[in-house]
Write an enzyme that holds these catalytic residues in place. Structure first.
Site, PDB file in Angstrom:
ATOM      1  N   CYS A  21      -0.628  -9.181  -2.077  1.00  0.00           N
ATOM      2  CA  CYS A  21      -0.105  -9.274  -0.709  1.00  0.00           C
ATOM      3  C   CYS A  21       0.996 -10.320  -0.583  1.00  0.00           C
ATOM      4  O   CYS A  21       2.077 -10.042  -0.063  1.00  0.00           O
ATOM      5  CB  CYS A  21      -1.235  -9.547   0.271  1.00  0.00           C
ATOM      6  SG  CYS A  21      -2.089 -11.138   0.042  1.00  0.00           S
TER       7      CYS A  21
ATOM      8  N   HIS B  91      -4.922 -13.205   3.322  1.00  0.00           N
ATOM      9  CA  HIS B  91      -4.083 -12.004   3.260  1.00  0.00           C
ATOM     10  C   HIS B  91      -2.829 -12.202   4.103  1.00  0.00           C
ATOM     11  O   HIS B  91      -2.841 -12.948   5.093  1.00  0.00           O
ATOM     12  CB  HIS B  91      -4.878 -10.796   3.759  1.00  0.00           C
ATOM     13  CG  HIS B  91      -4.192  -9.479   3.562  1.00  0.00           C
ATOM     14  ND1 HIS B  91      -3.826  -9.000   2.327  1.00  0.00           N
ATOM     15  CD2 HIS B  91      -3.803  -8.531   4.463  1.00  0.00           C
ATOM     16  CE1 HIS B  91      -3.244  -7.817   2.467  1.00  0.00           C
ATOM     17  NE2 HIS B  91      -3.211  -7.514   3.748  1.00  0.00           N
TER      18      HIS B  91
ATOM     19  N   HIS C 146       1.848  -3.824   3.808  1.00  0.00           N
ATOM     20  CA  HIS C 146       1.163  -4.857   3.032  1.00  0.00           C
ATOM     21  C   HIS C 146       0.611  -4.246   1.752  1.00  0.00           C
ATOM     22  O   HIS C 146       0.489  -3.029   1.613  1.00  0.00           O
ATOM     23  CB  HIS C 146       0.045  -5.514   3.845  1.00  0.00           C
ATOM     24  CG  HIS C 146      -1.033  -4.570   4.317  1.00  0.00           C
ATOM     25  ND1 HIS C 146      -2.351  -4.938   4.455  1.00  0.00           N
ATOM     26  CD2 HIS C 146      -0.993  -3.263   4.693  1.00  0.00           C
ATOM     27  CE1 HIS C 146      -3.059  -3.922   4.901  1.00  0.00           C
ATOM     28  NE2 HIS C 146      -2.259  -2.898   5.059  1.00  0.00           N
TER      29      HIS C 146
END
Length: 319
Positions: free
Chosen positions: A224, A270, A282
């Protein structure tokens, strides 16, 4: 101080001087933290003689350990000459060939984000560009495989442990930290914030479908924060490599209601890139995705992920 270039398409950067670590459940896990892309630079912090991994710090401030065979060691003078040479970026998986023919011998294949110097001008060949490998050998690449290089690695010379990254890069460039973003806009986006935002979103879309890879940053596999930080880097702004807003780096927190395309979305462990109209992109390790995908913050969208919507902790911007 000694320096080095990464000479693998994606050189593994480990967070530990060992390549694995034990998991809580007894399973063996990887100690990978990042990847150094081909032709990019790093400081050599510790260089044990003969054996053991080399401790480095990348030009964008990420520390770690790298196999010595993945590095080409340079002096400061050699690296300054290397970074000052006209250069381009690999825009996709790019074969570097011995001659400008499809049947040329493949010397190396590098991925998006790799840095390549332009070779001295010679007889032009339609559709092809002559480049130099990190060790100086000439090679040829398709024009369509290359894009302008839009980042600066000068912080590799000035960053020190405990020094905020903004300060290190600003010191290297001879400007004030609050001028870094505007410098990037002026150099590569016509001074236009909207152009930067559009470019960041378009760059991120080029990774759509790439698999999730823990610590990855190359097109073959990306995590990510590798996705988001790499997308920003390719558009001239160096942000923190991991999934958080860290003081001393360009991203600052703003209210959720103020987010615009190109801003960053933070969740526990994240990070994602906001595209506008509720959509974001993402790289997720979720079993249903396993890579770079679109999702939405709009409950009416079929791409809505309620779990992430509820866990959104911060929105970040460089503006």
């Amino acid at each position: 101080m000694q320096y080095a270039l990464f000479i693998r398409p994606a050189a593994t950067i480990y967070d530990l001087p060992e390549k694995t670590r034990p998991g809580e459940d007894g399973q063996l896990l990887s100690a990978i933290g990042d990847e150094g892309l081909y032709g990019q630079s790093c400081q050599v912090v510790d260089h044990p003689d003969g054996e053991g991994m080399v401790r480095v710090c990348t030009f964008y401030g990420y520390p770690g350990y790298v196999d010595r065979e993945d590095l080409l060691f340079l002096t400061g003078e050699q690296l300054r000459a290397y970074l000052s040479a006209p250069s381009v970026m690999a825009a996709r998986e790019t074969d570097l060939l011995t001659c400008p023919k499809v049947a040329g011998v493949r010397l190396l294949t590098v991925g998006r984000g790799s840095r390549l110097r332009l070779a001295p001008e010679g007889e032009p060949v339609e559709g092809w560009t002559r480049v130099l490998l990190a060790d100086g050998r000439p090679a040829w690449a398709w024009n369509q495989s290359l894009e302008p290089l839009a980042w600066e690695e000068d912080a590799v010379f000035t960053q020190r442990e405990g020094l905020p990254f903004d300060d290190a890069l600003a010191q290297a460039l001879g400007i004030q930290p609050d001028q870094l973003v505007q410098r990037a806009l002026d150099r590569w986006h016509g001074g236009n914030e909207g152009a930067f935002r559009r470019a960041v979103c378009e760059t991120a879309r080029k990774y759509l479908g790439a698999q999730y890879r823990w610590g990855g940053k190359a097109g073959a596999g990306v995590d990510c924060s590798g996705l988001v930080s790499n997308v920003y880097m390719q558009n001239g702004v160096l942000i923190y490599r991991n999934a958080s807003i860290k003081p001393g780096w360009p991203v600052r927190e703003i209210p959720r209601a103020a987010m615009q395309p190109g801003d960053t979305l933070y969740f526990p462990g994240h990070v994602a890139l906001y595209l506008g109209e509720g959509m974001y992109i993402h790289s997720t390790g979720a079993a249903a995705s396993g890579g770079v995908v679109y999702n939405s913050l709009d409950p009416a969208s079929p791409l809505y992920r309620e779990d992430l919507d509820r866990k959104l902790t911060a929105v970040g911007t460089i503006f």
